[in-house]
Design a protein around this motif. Structure first.
Motif, PDB file in Angstrom:
ATOM      1  N   LYS A  71       0.835  -1.211   0.000  1.00  0.00           N
ATOM      2  CA  LYS A  71       0.000   0.000   0.000  1.00  0.00           C
ATOM      3  C   LYS A  71       0.864   1.254   0.000  1.00  0.00           C
ATOM      4  N   THR A  72       1.912   1.235   0.807  1.00  0.00           N
ATOM      5  CA  THR A  72       2.808   2.395   0.882  1.00  0.00           C
ATOM      6  C   THR A  72       3.496   2.635  -0.452  1.00  0.00           C
ATOM      7  N   MET A  73       3.960   1.577  -1.067  1.00  0.00           N
ATOM      8  CA  MET A  73       4.644   1.724  -2.359  1.00  0.00           C
ATOM      9  C   MET A  73       3.687   2.215  -3.444  1.00  0.00           C
ATOM     10  N   SER A  74       2.448   1.736  -3.425  1.00  0.00           N
ATOM     11  CA  SER A  74       1.483   2.227  -4.418  1.00  0.00           C
ATOM     12  C   SER A  74       1.168   3.694  -4.175  1.00  0.00           C
ATOM     13  N   ALA A  75       1.068   4.101  -2.899  1.00  0.00           N
ATOM     14  CA  ALA A  75       0.813   5.514  -2.593  1.00  0.00           C
ATOM     15  C   ALA A  75       1.991   6.377  -3.049  1.00  0.00           C
ATOM     16  N   LEU A  76       3.209   5.884  -2.841  1.00  0.00           N
ATOM     17  CA  LEU A  76       4.388   6.640  -3.306  1.00  0.00           C
ATOM     18  C   LEU A  76       4.427   6.709  -4.825  1.00  0.00           C
ATOM     19  N   GLY A  77       4.047   5.645  -5.480  1.00  0.00           N
ATOM     20  CA  GLY A  77       3.979   5.654  -6.941  1.00  0.00           C
ATOM     21  C   GLY A  77       2.969   6.659  -7.447  1.00  0.00           C
ATOM     22  N   THR A  78       1.812   6.722  -6.799  1.00  0.00           N
ATOM     23  CA  THR A  78       0.783   7.690  -7.182  1.00  0.00           C
ATOM     24  C   THR A  78       1.278   9.102  -6.942  1.00  0.00           C
ATOM     25  N   LEU A  79       1.922   9.327  -5.813  1.00  0.00           N
ATOM     26  CA  LEU A  79       2.440  10.656  -5.478  1.00  0.00           C
ATOM     27  C   LEU A  79       3.506  11.094  -6.460  1.00  0.00           C
ATOM     28  N   SER A  80       4.396  10.201  -6.792  1.00  0.00           N
ATOM     29  CA  SER A  80       5.490  10.574  -7.691  1.00  0.00           C
ATOM     30  C   SER A  80       5.008  10.786  -9.118  1.00  0.00           C
ATOM     31  N   SER A  81       4.018  10.045  -9.567  1.00  0.00           N
ATOM     32  CA  SER A  81       3.562  10.198 -10.949  1.00  0.00           C
ATOM     33  C   SER A  81       2.682  11.431 -11.128  1.00  0.00           C
ATOM     34  N   GLY A  82       1.934  11.837 -10.122  1.00  0.00           N
ATOM     35  CA  GLY A  82       0.992  12.945 -10.290  1.00  0.00           C
ATOM     36  C   GLY A  82       1.513  14.279  -9.808  1.00  0.00           C
ATOM     37  N   GLY A  83       2.502  14.345  -8.980  1.00  0.00           N
ATOM     38  CA  GLY A  83       2.869  15.598  -8.333  1.00  0.00           C
ATOM     39  C   GLY A  83       3.870  16.440  -9.084  1.00  0.00           C
ATOM     40  N   GLY A  84       4.623  15.917  -9.965  1.00  0.00           N
ATOM     41  CA  GLY A  84       5.653  16.691 -10.638  1.00  0.00           C
ATOM     42  C   GLY A  84       6.994  16.482  -9.983  1.00  0.00           C
ATOM     43  N   SER A  85       7.992  17.226 -10.451  1.00  0.00           N
ATOM     44  CA  SER A  85       9.361  17.028  -9.988  1.00  0.00           C
ATOM     45  C   SER A  85       9.614  17.657  -8.629  1.00  0.00           C
ATOM     46  N   CYS A  86       8.886  18.678  -8.275  1.00  0.00           N
ATOM     47  CA  CYS A  86       9.109  19.363  -6.994  1.00  0.00           C
ATOM     48  C   CYS A  86       8.779  18.441  -5.822  1.00  0.00           C
ATOM     49  N   HIS A  87       7.684  17.687  -5.937  1.00  0.00           N
ATOM     50  CA  HIS A  87       7.303  16.781  -4.854  1.00  0.00           C
ATOM     51  C   HIS A  87       8.325  15.658  -4.690  1.00  0.00           C
ATOM     52  N   MET A  88       8.896  15.230  -5.797  1.00  0.00           N
ATOM     53  CA  MET A  88       9.901  14.168  -5.722  1.00  0.00           C
ATOM     54  C   MET A  88      11.147  14.663  -4.989  1.00  0.00           C
ATOM     55  N   CYS A  89      11.541  15.886  -5.207  1.00  0.00           N
ATOM     56  CA  CYS A  89      12.692  16.458  -4.486  1.00  0.00           C
ATOM     57  C   CYS A  89      12.414  16.534  -2.997  1.00  0.00           C
ATOM     58  N   TYR A  90      11.190  16.957  -2.624  1.00  0.00           N
ATOM     59  CA  TYR A  90      10.824  17.012  -1.207  1.00  0.00           C
ATOM     60  C   TYR A  90      10.869  15.619  -0.575  1.00  0.00           C
ATOM     61  N   LEU A  91      10.386  14.658  -1.320  1.00  0.00           N
ATOM     62  CA  LEU A  91      10.386  13.284  -0.818  1.00  0.00           C
ATOM     63  C   LEU A  91      11.806  12.778  -0.593  1.00  0.00           C
ATOM     64  N   ILE A  92      12.684  13.037  -1.543  1.00  0.00           N
ATOM     65  CA  ILE A  92      14.079  12.600  -1.415  1.00  0.00           C
ATOM     66  C   ILE A  92      14.748  13.300  -0.236  1.00  0.00           C
ATOM     67  N   CYS A  93      14.521  14.582  -0.071  1.00  0.00           N
ATOM     68  CA  CYS A  93      15.101  15.330   1.065  1.00  0.00           C
ATOM     69  C   CYS A  93      14.566  14.811   2.389  1.00  0.00           C
ATOM     70  N   PHE A  94      13.258  14.528   2.445  1.00  0.00           N
ATOM     71  CA  PHE A  94      12.669  14.009   3.675  1.00  0.00           C
ATOM     72  C   PHE A  94      13.283  12.654   4.044  1.00  0.00           C
ATOM     73  N   VAL A  95      13.401  11.750   3.065  1.00  0.00           N
ATOM     74  CA  VAL A  95      13.970  10.434   3.331  1.00  0.00           C
ATOM     75  C   VAL A  95      15.418  10.556   3.793  1.00  0.00           C
ATOM     76  N   PHE A  96      16.189  11.430   3.154  1.00  0.00           N
ATOM     77  CA  PHE A  96      17.579  11.647   3.548  1.00  0.00           C
ATOM     78  C   PHE A  96      17.659  12.176   4.982  1.00  0.00           C
ATOM     79  N   ALA A  97      16.833  13.180   5.303  1.00  0.00           N
ATOM     80  CA  ALA A  97      16.834  13.758   6.657  1.00  0.00           C
ATOM     81  C   ALA A  97      16.400  12.708   7.685  1.00  0.00           C
ATOM     82  N   PHE A  98      15.413  11.892   7.333  1.00  0.00           N
ATOM     83  CA  PHE A  98      14.936  10.863   8.247  1.00  0.00           C
ATOM     84  C   PHE A  98      16.045   9.869   8.588  1.00  0.00           C
ATOM     85  N   PHE A  99      16.768   9.419   7.569  1.00  0.00           N
ATOM     86  CA  PHE A  99      17.847   8.464   7.827  1.00  0.00           C
ATOM     87  C   PHE A  99      19.007   9.098   8.581  1.00  0.00           C
TER      88      PHE A  99
END
Length: 126
Positions: A89-117
């Motif tokens: 479910k999480t992976m499908s939600a991430l797939g939906t988010l990445s395909s519909g949001g554009g490149s800006c949302h993907m950058c935020y996601l990558i930064c969030f994951v990096f900061a989290f780790f």
């Protein structure tokens, strides 16, 4: 001399030849060597028996441990099925988010994951 020969014959020693004495001494030496070898073999056989007993005990302990771990894995399997479903479910939600949001949302996601780790590493390493 006759009496000495009779005495030696009674004791089992032939007075007329030295070969008889030597043969008997060799024979008794062989008996002693055979007895020593048999005693050594018995000792080694006992040690081997002890080692076999230890290996048998170890094999039984390993079998018991494997049975316990298999039971534990069987108990964990339903929980893993639930986690698999959540991960899909999480992976499908991430797939939906990445395909519909554009490149800006993907950058935020990558930064969030990096900061989290990085925070996770900071808390774990101290």
């Amino acid at each position: 001399r006759e009496r000495e020969r009779e005495r030696k014959r009674e004791r089992g020693v032939c007075a007329c030849s030295k070969r008889g004495n030597m043969a008997r001494s060799r024979h008794s030496g062989r008996n002693l060597a055979m007895e020593d070898m048999e005693e050594n073999n018995n000792k080694l056989l006992g040690q081997l028996g002890n080692k076999v007993h230890m290996l048998k005990s170890l094999a039984i302990d390993i079998g018991t441990e494997v049975k316990q771990q298999n039971q534990m894995l069987d108990q964990m399997e339903p929980g893993m099925g639930n986690l698999r479903g959540m991960f899909r479910k999480t992976m499908s939600a991430l797939g939906t988010l990445s395909s519909g949001g554009g490149s800006c949302h993907m950058c935020y996601l990558i930064c969030f994951v990096f900061a989290f780790f990085m925070l996770l590493k900071y808390f774990i390493m101290g």
